[in-house]
Design an enzyme around this catalytic site. Structure first.
Site, PDB file in Angstrom:
ATOM      1  N   GLY A  12      39.405  33.386  51.281  1.00 52.59           N
ATOM      2  CA  GLY A  12      38.463  33.765  50.224  1.00 52.59           C
ATOM      3  C   GLY A  12      37.478  32.642  49.919  1.00 52.59           C
ATOM      4  N   ASP A  33      46.524  35.210  53.889  1.00 52.55           N
ATOM      5  CA  ASP A  33      45.546  36.093  53.246  1.00 52.55           C
ATOM      6  C   ASP A  33      45.704  37.482  53.845  1.00 52.55           C
ATOM      7  OD1 ASP A  33      42.947  37.314  52.392  1.00 52.55           O
ATOM      8  OD2 ASP A  33      42.481  35.269  51.773  1.00 52.55           O
ATOM      9  N   SER A 126      41.299  30.885  34.753  1.00 51.91           N
ATOM     10  CA  SER A 126      39.882  31.142  34.519  1.00 51.91           C
ATOM     11  C   SER A 126      39.526  30.851  33.074  1.00 51.91           C
ATOM     12  CB  SER A 126      39.630  32.623  34.812  1.00 51.91           C
ATOM     13  OG  SER A 126      38.364  33.014  34.367  1.00 51.91           O
ATOM     14  N   TYR A 151      41.764  42.311  34.235  1.00 48.43           N
ATOM     15  CA  TYR A 151      41.706  41.107  35.072  1.00 48.43           C
ATOM     16  C   TYR A 151      41.996  39.862  34.228  1.00 48.43           C
ATOM     17  CZ  TYR A 151      39.795  37.035  37.392  1.00 48.43           C
ATOM     18  OH  TYR A 151      39.650  35.766  37.902  1.00 48.43           O
ATOM     19  N   LYS A 155      45.249  36.888  34.130  1.00 42.02           N
ATOM     20  CA  LYS A 155      45.205  35.419  34.153  1.00 42.02           C
ATOM     21  C   LYS A 155      46.062  34.851  33.019  1.00 42.02           C
ATOM     22  CE  LYS A 155      42.847  34.981  37.813  1.00 42.02           C
ATOM     23  NZ  LYS A 155      43.560  34.592  39.032  1.00 42.02           N
ATOM     24  N   TYR A 179      39.064  27.679  35.908  1.00 42.35           N
ATOM     25  CA  TYR A 179      37.722  27.509  36.462  1.00 42.35           C
ATOM     26  C   TYR A 179      36.701  28.087  35.509  1.00 42.35           C
ATOM     27  CZ  TYR A 179      40.620  28.068  40.763  1.00 42.35           C
ATOM     28  OH  TYR A 179      41.589  28.034  41.724  1.00 42.35           O
ATOM     29  N   LEU A 202      26.057  36.308  39.042  1.00 39.21           N
ATOM     30  CA  LEU A 202      24.645  35.936  38.961  1.00 39.21           C
ATOM     31  C   LEU A 202      24.092  35.296  40.242  1.00 39.21           C
ATOM     32  CD1 LEU A 202      22.065  35.649  37.300  1.00 39.21           C
ATOM     33  CD2 LEU A 202      23.011  33.544  36.325  1.00 39.21           C
ATOM     34  N   ASP A 300      30.027  41.041  27.999  1.00 37.80           N
ATOM     35  CA  ASP A 300      29.630  39.650  28.243  1.00 37.80           C
ATOM     36  C   ASP A 300      29.806  38.797  27.000  1.00 37.80           C
ATOM     37  OD1 ASP A 300      28.973  39.448  30.880  1.00 37.80           O
ATOM     38  OD2 ASP A 300      26.803  39.641  30.601  1.00 37.80           O
TER      39      ASP A 300
END
Ligand code: NAD
Ligand code: WQD
Length: 341
Positions: A12, A33, A126, A151, A155, A179, A202, A300
């Site tokens: 990935g 993977d 994340s 999702y 995490k 991250y 983006l 968002d």
């Protein structure tokens, strides 16, 4: 003797770049993977960059028997677990797929670590765990907020599974890296991000628009409480992010962990708006990005960036590449993919 690291999800985006950095730092790597969101070409790219015939196993991490064979076939004491499904929108439509894949793959690996005496694991977390924080920048002490998507929830749950597991089995050491927004590609342009279909993120949308694959980039919102009204993120170069994994493994193999479970923010410490990022891209590449302002994207957050002082101090790690260099690398990767000179 060289230590071996098992890298799940190593074909990935982040896993392939991390494999390159691990090999550069003197580790041997085995990639596992299932190629559900990647192509074997990434492994070929890694082999070309490093000159090492990195072993590759096409295996699903949720398949315990197949994973047990990997644990028996290779001798390793550290795992970096990238393998997961990662599309936020898809996770809303297919929550069970996300919970099954992301939770079961981690649980399978932790069970095998416990049973076969493997000590160290780095987990891909994340900044999504912070939601929209009240105080910026976010430190590791900033409270997590209830997740905005299945999702994001995986995490949070995976962090908790890791924390509880190392508590119960103190022979295991875990580090979660949170991250921020990874962007860019390897300077060789032999590996990079490979979004499927229309990009949701983006930078791939910017590079595809610059390459003429997309007519116009939609900027989601210019009425946020930010200096120019567009949303702000902390964009971290993927090779810098990859190096953070190497230092996390170094920390664990070198016995420098302070406790069985640690977690770190991995970002630049700097927030950039969508419009600023577009301007940086245009400056670095000399290519204009056709864009228009549209309404906000549902779900968002307005703004987030990391306080990275804990990672800087404890891991001795700091982001180095400039945003301009990173965006140029993303563009070079896109050009190579599309055969643009
Ligand atoms: P990616 O999709 O490019 O890489 C994940 C890899 O895991 C893919 O190659 C996929 O084929 C593989 N995979 C998925 N499920 C698997 C399974 N059950 N068994 C074996 N392989 C499996 O994603 P990425 O951007 O490199 O992300 C890597 C990790 O970092 C993920 O855990 C992701 O959630 C996390 N993360 C990514 C971002 C981001 O913006 N890219 C941000 C924060 C966290
Ligand atoms: C960045 C900014 C958009 C596309 C997601 C996940 C998060 C993490 C990283 C894994 C936002 C704006 C985007 C476009 C735009 N992944 N944008 N036009 O949303 O910060 O985070 O990826 O853990 O969990 O949610 O990243 O790249 O989608 O968006 O204006 O066409 O760009 O609104 O402000 P995001 P992104």
């Amino acid at each position: 003797m060289k230590e071996t690291v098992l890298v799940t999800g190593g074909a990935g985006y982040i896993g392939s770049h991390t494999t390159v950095e691990l090999i550069g730092a003197g580790y041997d790597v085995v990639i596992v993977d299932n190629l559900s969101n990647s192509e074997f070409g990434a492994v070929e790219g890694v082999r070309k960059i490093t000159g090492v015939e990195v072993p590759f196993e096409q295996v699903d991490c949720t398949d315990k028997e197949a994973m047990a064979r990997i644990f028996d076939k290779y001798k390793f004491n550290s795992i970096i677990h990238f393998a997961a499904s990662k599309a936020v929108g898809e996770s809303v439509d297919k929550p069970l797929l996300y919970y099954r894949n992301n939770l079961q793959s981690l649980i399978t690996i932790l069970e095998l670590m416990r049973d076969k005496g493997v000590r160290n694991i780095v987990f891909s977390s994340s900044c999504t765990v912070y939601g929209q924080p009240e105080v910026l920048p976010v430190t590791e002490q900033t409270p997590r907020q209830s997740a905005q998507s299945p999702y994001g929830n995986t995490k949070q749950i995976c962090e908790d599974i890791l924390r509880d597991t190392v508590h119960a089995y103190p022979a295991i050491y875990g580090i979660a890296l949170r991250y921020f927004n990874p962007i860019g590609a390897h300077p060789s342009a032999l590996i990079g991000e490979l979004p499927k279909g229309v990009p949701m993120n983006l930078v791939p949308f910017i590079t595809q628009t610059a390459a003429g694959l997309r007519e116009c980039l939609s900027v989601f919102g210019d009425d946020y409480d930010t200096p120019d009204g567009s949303a702000v993120r902390d964009y971290i170069d993927v090779t810098d992010l990859a190096r953070a994994h190497v230092v996390a493994v170094d920390r664990m193999t070198g016995g420098k962990s302070k406790g069985n479970y640690e977690f770190f923010n991995v970002g630049t410490g700097k927030g950039l708006s969508v419009l600023e990022l577009i301007a940086e891209f245009e400056k670095a590449t000399g290519v204009k990005v056709n864009h228009k302002i549209v309404g906000r994207r549902a779900g968002d957050i307005e703004k987030i960036w990391a306080d990275t002082s804990f990672a800087n101090r404890e891991l001795g790690w700091k982001a180095q590449r400039s945003t301009g260099e990173t965006l140029l690398s993303a563009w070079n990767w896109e050009k190579r993919l599309r055969g643009i000179k």
